[in-house]
Design an enzyme around this catalytic site. Structure first.
Site, mmCIF file in Angstrom:
data_model
loop_
_atom_site.group_PDB
_atom_site.id
_atom_site.type_symbol
_atom_site.label_atom_id
_atom_site.label_comp_id
_atom_site.label_asym_id
_atom_site.label_seq_id
_atom_site.Cartn_x
_atom_site.Cartn_y
_atom_site.Cartn_z
ATOM 1 N N HIS A 196 0.852 -1.190 0.000
ATOM 2 C CA HIS A 196 0.000 0.000 0.000
ATOM 3 C C HIS A 196 0.886 1.237 0.000
ATOM 4 O O HIS A 196 1.952 1.251 0.604
ATOM 5 C CB HIS A 196 -0.900 0.026 1.248
ATOM 6 C CG HIS A 196 -2.057 0.951 1.084
ATOM 7 N ND1 HIS A 196 -1.965 2.298 1.336
ATOM 8 C CD2 HIS A 196 -3.317 0.725 0.649
ATOM 9 C CE1 HIS A 196 -3.137 2.868 1.077
ATOM 10 N NE2 HIS A 196 -3.968 1.935 0.657
ATOM 11 N N ASP A 211 -7.888 -5.230 -0.186
ATOM 12 C CA ASP A 211 -8.359 -6.142 -1.248
ATOM 13 C C ASP A 211 -8.024 -7.596 -1.010
ATOM 14 O O ASP A 211 -8.496 -8.464 -1.743
ATOM 15 C CB ASP A 211 -7.742 -5.699 -2.590
ATOM 16 C CG ASP A 211 -8.294 -4.352 -3.007
ATOM 17 O OD1 ASP A 211 -7.511 -3.436 -3.282
ATOM 18 O OD2 ASP A 211 -9.541 -4.215 -3.005
HETATM 19 C C1 SDX Z 1 -6.130 -0.030 -3.157
HETATM 20 O O1 SDX Z 1 -4.283 4.419 -2.307
HETATM 21 C C2 SDX Z 1 -5.237 3.824 -1.687
HETATM 22 O O2 SDX Z 1 -5.665 4.197 -0.612
HETATM 23 C C3 SDX Z 1 -5.831 2.658 -2.433
HETATM 24 C C4 SDX Z 1 -6.857 1.849 -1.668
HETATM 25 C C5 SDX Z 1 -8.112 2.649 -1.410
HETATM 26 O O3 SDX Z 1 -8.807 2.342 -0.445
HETATM 27 O O4 SDX Z 1 -8.439 3.520 -2.253
HETATM 28 O O5 SDX Z 1 -6.311 1.428 -0.428
HETATM 29 C C6 SDX Z 1 -7.270 0.623 -2.458
HETATM 30 O O6 SDX Z 1 -5.885 0.269 -4.295
HETATM 31 C C7 SDX Z 1 -5.275 -1.015 -2.392
HETATM 32 C C8 SDX Z 1 -4.066 -1.525 -3.228
HETATM 33 C C9 SDX Z 1 -4.556 -2.639 -4.156
HETATM 34 N N1 SDX Z 1 -3.486 -2.993 -5.125
HETATM 35 C C10 SDX Z 1 -2.846 -4.184 -5.020
HETATM 36 O O7 SDX Z 1 -3.007 -4.990 -4.110
HETATM 37 C C11 SDX Z 1 -1.878 -4.453 -6.179
HETATM 38 C C12 SDX Z 1 -0.555 -4.981 -5.611
HETATM 39 N N2 SDX Z 1 0.090 -3.883 -4.865
HETATM 40 C C13 SDX Z 1 1.035 -3.059 -5.547
HETATM 41 O O8 SDX Z 1 0.952 -2.970 -6.915
HETATM 42 C C14 SDX Z 1 1.552 -1.861 -4.785
HETATM 43 O O9 SDX Z 1 1.857 -2.286 -3.529
HETATM 44 C C15 SDX Z 1 0.658 -0.637 -4.695
HETATM 45 C C16 SDX Z 1 0.177 -0.216 -6.048
HETATM 46 C C17 SDX Z 1 -0.491 -0.905 -3.804
HETATM 47 C C18 SDX Z 1 1.513 0.483 -4.093
HETATM 48 O O10 SDX Z 1 2.472 0.799 -5.005
HETATM 49 P P1 SDX Z 1 3.650 1.842 -4.671
HETATM 50 O O11 SDX Z 1 3.410 2.550 -3.376
HETATM 51 O O12 SDX Z 1 3.841 2.660 -5.896
HETATM 52 O O13 SDX Z 1 4.843 0.919 -4.379
HETATM 53 P P2 SDX Z 1 5.857 0.381 -5.480
HETATM 54 O O14 SDX Z 1 5.066 -0.176 -6.637
HETATM 55 O O15 SDX Z 1 6.852 1.455 -5.754
HETATM 56 O O16 SDX Z 1 6.571 -0.845 -4.728
HETATM 57 C C19 SDX Z 1 7.618 -0.631 -3.780
HETATM 58 C C20 SDX Z 1 8.450 -1.903 -3.847
HETATM 59 C C21 SDX Z 1 8.865 -2.283 -5.259
HETATM 60 O O17 SDX Z 1 10.030 -3.085 -5.144
HETATM 61 P P3 SDX Z 1 11.488 -2.380 -5.411
HETATM 62 O O18 SDX Z 1 11.388 -1.718 -6.785
HETATM 63 O O19 SDX Z 1 11.660 -1.365 -4.307
HETATM 64 O O20 SDX Z 1 12.489 -3.514 -5.365
HETATM 65 O O21 SDX Z 1 7.672 -3.023 -3.376
HETATM 66 C C22 SDX Z 1 7.460 -3.934 -4.454
HETATM 67 C C23 SDX Z 1 7.772 -3.195 -5.741
HETATM 68 O O22 SDX Z 1 8.231 -4.113 -6.730
HETATM 69 N N3 SDX Z 1 6.047 -4.320 -4.379
HETATM 70 C C24 SDX Z 1 5.599 -5.568 -4.499
HETATM 71 C C25 SDX Z 1 4.204 -5.477 -4.284
HETATM 72 N N4 SDX Z 1 3.865 -4.210 -4.059
HETATM 73 C C26 SDX Z 1 5.005 -3.484 -4.124
HETATM 74 N N5 SDX Z 1 6.230 -6.730 -4.767
HETATM 75 C C27 SDX Z 1 5.440 -7.830 -4.809
HETATM 76 N N6 SDX Z 1 4.087 -7.844 -4.604
HETATM 77 C C28 SDX Z 1 3.457 -6.674 -4.347
HETATM 78 N N7 SDX Z 1 2.136 -6.665 -4.142
#
Ligand code: SDX
Length: 394
Positions: free
Chosen positions: A272, A330
């Site tokens: 998140h 989720d």
């Molecule tokens: C919602 O914003 C909100 O409030 C949203 C929400 C709401 O109520 O409106 O809470 C609802 O959208 C919840 C999130 C649902 N999405 C998912 O579950 C999809 C999987 N999660 C990710 O794609 C990610 O964690 C996000 C999109 C939720 C957050 O993305 P960020 O903050 O941009 O983080 P990032 O993509 O830059 O990741 C940071 C690191 C990265 O690794 P490095 O490049 O540092 O090595 O963490 C890794 C990412 O690769 N990473 C994950 C991961 N999420 C982040 N690796 C594996 N699995 C994951 N789920």
């Protein structure tokens, strides 16, 4: 133009506005709507009461709530010409596309909603119409893909019971709403109702900042929510859990895939932008999943077991711990929707149904604060000035 422009991809370190609606503390895992703790509201309130709180700022008195509830109930019916639009969709139309189209069509039926200077009473009428018709449209989107006849609202029922009946009632047989299901759904909608400046809410605000109508702004928010990184994640979580189950239930293999930089696979429902310890909603939903599945006799659902195993393994894996990746809203919500008989491609519609009052409240606050039109700048990285070359010389 002078002045340094700082680029902040994804606005990770940018505040877009001041708001009095929802408070999040990502470190402490705190979520409050208008100051009230999400844990209290999920346990003691109802979705319609939380909608009133988010939109109007205070918990309603008995008489305020009765009027609000009556207003919403008397607007659940949709003009038959809008129902004709539904007939135009193929049965394989994704329910989110049907929903955003039907919401946008309201602008055609209520042209006054286009007037940016209309009175507060007229804005409130649009708000009530949206809250009232969204469940009808959501249920119709489901009926469209099932090839079943659309049901009309039943104004003798509460918000969630009416929605469930429109979703699952069939002309050929009697349908009774299960109060356990209605209560579980009501709590899920409360937990999704607002979340400060997330992707879809920011979309609603920026579309509304051009003085586009509330209906057009909400339709834009529905489309932003559709993406798998945002509201679409609840559908992706179940698809991921089903894939793990079909693949022999080896969650460790999928954890490895999620950590592999060369593998685009992400652990859906994890991570998140704000919550860096735990998502307070995920905690409540996880407990609700146990309760609801047990009440429905589904406590041995292998999908729930795989979800818990995956969570346990990730919480003890340095890759996820270092990146502060925990279950988000989720991760468990889809397990409950699935147990309630809702198909996966309707999960994001359920998220939109819950998030509607939050979107409305944020749009209303933005308009009442006369916020300027959203128009950020950029850093140009394209070609330098050059002369046109005619086609025969290229
Ligand atoms: C919602 O914003 C909100 O409030 C949203 C929400 C709401 O109520 O409106 O809470 C609802 O959208 C919840 C999130 C649902 N999405 C998912 O579950 C999809 C999987 N999660 C990710 O794609 C990610 O964690 C996000 C999109 C939720 C957050 O993305 P960020 O903050 O941009 O983080 P990032 O993509 O830059 O990741 C940071 C690191 C990265 O690794 P490095 O490049 O540092 O090595 O963490 C890794 C990412 O690769 N990473 C994950 C991961 N999420 C982040 N690796 C594996 N699995 C994951 N789920």
């Amino acid at each position: 133009e002078s002045g340094l422009i700082t680029i902040d991809p994804g606005f990770k370190n940018t505040g877009s506005t001041k708001s009095a609606i929802t408070f999040l503390d990502g470190e402490e895992g705190i979520l409050r709507y208008r100051g009230y703790r999400i844990e209290d509201l999920a346990e003691k309130s109802t979705f319609l009461e939380v909608s009133y709180l988010l939109i109007y700022g205070e918990l309603p008195t008995q008489s305020e709530f009765e009027k609000f509830s009556r207003d919403v109930t008397t607007h659940t019916l949709v003009h038959e010409d809008i129902k004709k639009i539904l007939d135009g969709f193929p049965s394989n139309a994704h329910p989110m596309g049907v929903l955003s189209s039907m919401i946008c069509s309201l602008t055609a039926f209520y042209p006054d909603s286009l007037d940016p200077n209309r009175s507060a009473e007229e804005v409130n009428l649009s708000i009530v119409r949206l809250l009232a018709k969204m469940p009808t449209f959501a249920a119709w989107a489901y009926k469209n893909e099932m090839g079943h006849p659309a049901n009309y609202p039943d104004n003798s029922l509460d918000y969630c019971s009416n929605f469930l009946k429109m979703m699952f009632a069939l002309p050929a047989e009697n349908y009774e709403v299960d109060p356990v299901v209605a209560k579980a759904l009501d709590q899920l909608l409360i937990l999704h109702a607002d979340h400060e400046q997330n992707c879809s809410t920011s979309t609603v605000r920026i579309v509304g900042s051009s003085q586009a109508s509330l209906f057009a702004s909400i339709s834009a928010g529905i489309n932003a929510l559709w993406g798998p990184l945002h509201g679409g994640a609840n559908q992706s979580v179940i698809e991921m859990l089903e894939a793990i189950k079909a693949d022999g239930g080896d969650s460790k293999k999928y954890l490895a895939k999620a950590k592999d930089k060369n593998d685009p696979f992400r652990l859906m429902g994890f991570g998140h932008r704000v919550y860096k310890n735990f998502d307070p909603r995920a905690k409540i939903i996880k407990k609700a999943a146990d309760d609801v599945l047990e009440k429905l006799g589904l406590e041995n659902d292998p999908i729930l077991a795989i979800a818990k195993e995956l969570e346990e393994a990730a919480l003890n894996d340095s890759y996820f711990v270092e990146r502060k990746l925990y279950p988000n809203v989720d991760f468990y919500s889809g397990i409950i929707y699935r147990a309630l008989g809702i198909p996966t491609d309707m999960f994001t519609v359920m998220f939109a149904l819950g998030r509607l009052p939050g979107w409305i409240a944020q749009w209303k606050e933005m308009r009442e604060n006369n916020e300027p039109i959203g128009r950020p700048r950029q850093v140009y990285t394209g070609a330098n000035e050059r002369d046109y070359v005619s086609m025969n010389k290229r």
